[in-house]
Enzyme design. Structure first.
Site, short mmCIF file in Angstrom:
data_model
loop_
_atom_site.label_atom_id
_atom_site.label_comp_id
_atom_site.label_asym_id
_atom_site.label_seq_id
_atom_site.Cartn_x
_atom_site.Cartn_y
_atom_site.Cartn_z
N THR A 198 0.87 -1.17 0.00
CA THR A 198 0.00 0.00 0.00
C THR A 198 0.91 1.22 0.00
O THR A 198 1.57 1.49 1.01
CB THR A 198 -0.88 0.04 1.27
OG1 THR A 198 -1.43 -1.25 1.44
CG2 THR A 198 -1.98 1.05 1.15
N LYS A 246 1.74 5.42 -1.36
CA LYS A 246 1.12 6.73 -1.21
C LYS A 246 -0.05 6.87 -2.18
O LYS A 246 -1.09 7.37 -1.84
CB LYS A 246 2.14 7.85 -1.54
CG LYS A 246 3.31 7.94 -0.59
CD LYS A 246 4.17 9.17 -0.91
CE LYS A 246 4.78 9.15 -2.31
NZ LYS A 246 5.93 8.24 -2.47
N ASP A 293 10.53 10.19 -10.24
CA ASP A 293 10.46 9.70 -8.86
C ASP A 293 11.43 8.53 -8.72
O ASP A 293 11.15 7.55 -8.01
CB ASP A 293 9.03 9.27 -8.52
CG ASP A 293 8.82 9.11 -7.00
OD1 ASP A 293 9.69 9.57 -6.22
OD2 ASP A 293 7.83 8.48 -6.60
P1 ATP Z 1 5.02 4.21 -3.08
O1 ATP Z 1 4.26 5.33 -2.52
O2 ATP Z 1 5.57 3.28 -2.05
O3 ATP Z 1 6.03 4.63 -4.11
P2 ATP Z 1 3.10 3.72 -5.05
O4 ATP Z 1 1.75 3.97 -4.57
O5 ATP Z 1 3.76 4.77 -5.84
O6 ATP Z 1 3.98 3.31 -3.84
P3 ATP Z 1 4.26 1.64 -6.64
O7 ATP Z 1 5.57 2.25 -6.31
O8 ATP Z 1 3.95 1.52 -8.08
O9 ATP Z 1 3.08 2.37 -5.91
O10 ATP Z 1 4.19 0.22 -5.98
C1 ATP Z 1 4.38 0.04 -4.60
C2 ATP Z 1 5.16 -1.23 -4.37
O11 ATP Z 1 4.47 -2.32 -4.90
C3 ATP Z 1 6.51 -1.26 -5.05
O12 ATP Z 1 7.50 -0.71 -4.24
C4 ATP Z 1 6.74 -2.71 -5.30
O13 ATP Z 1 7.29 -3.32 -4.16
C5 ATP Z 1 5.35 -3.23 -5.51
N1 ATP Z 1 5.04 -3.30 -6.94
C6 ATP Z 1 4.47 -2.37 -7.71
N2 ATP Z 1 4.34 -2.79 -8.96
C7 ATP Z 1 4.81 -4.04 -9.00
C8 ATP Z 1 4.97 -5.03 -10.03
N3 ATP Z 1 4.58 -4.81 -11.28
N4 ATP Z 1 5.49 -6.20 -9.67
C9 ATP Z 1 5.88 -6.46 -8.43
N5 ATP Z 1 5.77 -5.57 -7.42
C10 ATP Z 1 5.25 -4.37 -7.69
MN MN Z 2 6.51 3.80 -5.65
#
Ligand code: ATP
Ligand code: MN
Length: 558
Positions: A280, A282, A422
């Site tokens: 989960t 941001k 980012d």
């Molecule tokens: P954050 O705020 O932590 O950056 P976010 O809401 O921007 O999260 P993402 O960075 O896209 O979302 O995904 C969060 C986490 O989910 C990633 O750090 C990774 O561990 C996992 N994740 C996302 N996409 C994938 C994927 N395609 N395959 C495997 N794990 C993934």
């Molecule tokens: Mn992320």
């Protein structure tokens, strides 16, 4: 009456108190009741014979009894059956009664039927582990029916009548009933088999026990035990599946509409199942799912579902900032937050597709629906690949990772026309011995008014991480920036560099959009772009938020 006949009869027909003593066709005068019984046991055609009926009447040997009377006389002694003269007269009158005669004939008919039934039951159950009782189809009351051929293997021929009678075969709390050789315990095969069958009905709703109303079932202990073990493991499996389903929905508090969308993906077989939550962040909730199929596309075996949060904090922060800016007040109000969030999802999709196209390692887009993006899962067996920050790399791997990272950033800028915006050790995964870029919803084109600032920030993050980890020959952020952007800004003080960069950006922007020049151009530009995309309907095929630097759009149909 021949001895051989007598023997044959006693062989086939074991002792039965009622039939022996009360059978209407037997001679009460005979001092060999067994033989009399055997000799006189009639067939149905005999029974239907008027002549025989007549003879019987004349013999006055028939002792008519009403149903309850029959039952009460079970076990009566031979002497008790001897009738007085007075009784004979009385019974003669009763024998005359057509009604009673008909009843007696019916009884005999029913018994013949039941004998046949029992033969069928025996042949049906032969060699089967689960036996079926046809008792419910008997026409005679169990008390009245007794036939040697009907004795199933479960019944002890010598057992007292109360035990032979199936309905009476119950055991008290002590687990034992009867005395001496007639003792029966809870281990009695018939009793435990029937008990097993009835216990099976308690296995739980998931276990289809069939209909137990019309047939009486008996299971030997080992069959029952196997069923019980199976039932228990089934129950556990069901609970696990249920648990997983719950996790994938309730725990992440996805709103009902999102849940419905995900359910549809499963229903359409694009996904096989949703296993649970991966992260989960941001902006989004990431779920793991097993891939299904699409008509014209290969769905990866493991997928990641990125569900953009509809209460985007970042969006709210921006909301506050813009509300106070008189230029955006009116326009911003018109924007539906849900639509803006969908725009972010679509932007990530387009960016990922661009990256894949030029061969940058990143998730492959599978499907986009509103604010839900399905992509390939970077990881194995539901376990996401570690973030660069968490990955345990050898020194060589670290060196390799740094070189790879710089190459990927360059390719991203030059060939995909994007600045990640980012990029850090949190949004780079280490999988199968190489780096994977993820989380590109905020990635922008180099022409974006803030792109160079974002690029410098990315370079700073990367340089700092690899320096901290001890990689050799790590470029300073400004050097890396110049390397990637192809610019040749004077490297020096951080503040000076940023100032130069901003000056360059502004001049470029002013050159491109001379007529829209404004002091606060970054926000103006950003939101005008977003709103323009929204009003054009960004979800239409071929239109995207991530346009190529030449303005052309290269979105494949999904
Ligand atoms: P954050 O705020 O932590 O950056 P976010 O809401 O921007 O999260 P993402 O960075 O896209 O979302 O995904 C969060 C986490 O989910 C990633 O750090 C990774 O561990 C996992 N994740 C996302 N996409 C994938 C994927 N395609 N395959 C495997 N794990 C993934
Ligand atoms: Mn992320």
């Amino acid at each position: 009456m021949s001895a051989s006949l007598e023997n044959a009869a006693t062989e086939v027909q074991p002792t039965n108190p009622w039939l022996r003593k009360q059978h209407p066709w037997s001679s009460p005068i005979s001092d060999q009741p067994e033989a009399a019984y055997a000799n006189s046991f009639p067939t149905l055609s005999d029974v239907m014979s008027e002549q025989l009926a007549q003879e019987l009447q004349e013999e006055k040997s028939y002792t008519p009894t009403s149903q309850p009377g029959i039952a009460s006389q079970v076990g009566a002694s031979q002497e008790q059956c001897a009738l007085s003269e007075e009784q004979n007269v009385e019974e003669q009158r009763e024998t005359d009664s057509d009604m009673l005669l008909a009843q007696m004939l019916q009884l005999e008919y029913d018994k013949e039927h039941d004998v046949e039934l029992q033969k069928k039951e025996a042949s049906y159950n032969r060699g089967r582990k689960i036996t079926l009782s046809f008792a419910n189809y008997r026409l005679t009351h169990p008390d009245l029916f007794d036939d040697s051929s009907s004795e199933s293997e479960d019944f002890d021929e010598d057992a007292p009548e109360a035990v032979i009678n199936e309905d009476c075969r119950t055991i008290g709390k002590g687990g034992i009933s009867g005395k001496g050789k007639n003792i029966i315990t809870k281990h009695d095969p018939a009793i435990s088999a029937r008990k097993n069958a009835s216990k099976m009905m308690e296995f739980g709703p998931h276990f289809d026990t069939g209909d137990d109303i019309d047939v009486e079932m008996k299971f030997p202990n080992h069959v029952y035990n196997q069923l019980k073990v199976h039932s228990m493991s089934e129950q556990k499996r069901q609970a696990r599946i249920h648990d997983k389903k719950e996790k994938s929905t309730a725990e992440q508090a996805l709103d009902p509409k999102t849940r419905l969308q995900i359910y549809k993906l499963i229903n359409n077989e694009i996904l096989e199942s949703v296993s649970g939550q991966v992260s989960t962040g941001k902006e989004a909730v990431i779920l793991h799912a097993y891939g299904g199929k699409l008509p014209d596309k290969l769905v990866p075996a493991e997928c990641a579902i990125k569900v953009y949060k509809t209460t985007l904090n970042e969006f709210k922060t921006r909301d506050k900032y813009i509300k106070d800016d008189y230029r955006f007040k009116d326009r911003f109000k018109k924007l539906n937050p849900r639509k803006v969030i969908r725009m972010w999802a679509e932007k990530e999709m387009h960016n990922l597709m661009r990256m894949r196209k030029v061969g940058i390692s990143c998730p492959e887009v599978v499907f986009l629906k509103k604010h839900i993006l399905v992509m390939s899962f970077i990881g194995t067996d539901q376990k996401p690949a570690p973030k660069l920050k968490e990955a345990k790399l050898s020194h060589d791997q670290l060196e390799q990772a740094y070189v790879e990272c710089v190459q990927m950033m360059k390719k991203l800028y030059d060939e995909a026309g994007l600045v990640h915006s980012d990029l850090s050790e949190y949004n780079i995964l280490w999988h199968q011995g190489q780096l994977w870029f993820i989380d590109v919803s905020q990635s922008v084109e180099p022409q974006h008014p803030n792109a160079l600032e974002f690029l410098l920030r990315d370079c700073t993050n990367v340089s700092e991480f690899f320096t901290k980890r001890g990689a050799a020959d790590v470029l300073a952020p400004q050097r890396l920036f110049n390397e990637i952007s192809g610019l040749d800004l004077a490297e020096g003080e951080t503040g000076d560099f940023l100032l130069q960069l901003q000056q360059f950006q502004k001049q470029r922007y002013l050159h491109e959009r001379a007529h829209e020049a404004s002091e606060d151009y970054p926000f103006d530009f950003f939101f005008e772009k977003s709103c323009a995309e929204l009003s054009q309907g960004v979800t239409k095929k071929g239109e995207g938020s991530a346009t190529k630097p030449d303005g052309k759009i290269d979105v494949d149909e999904i």
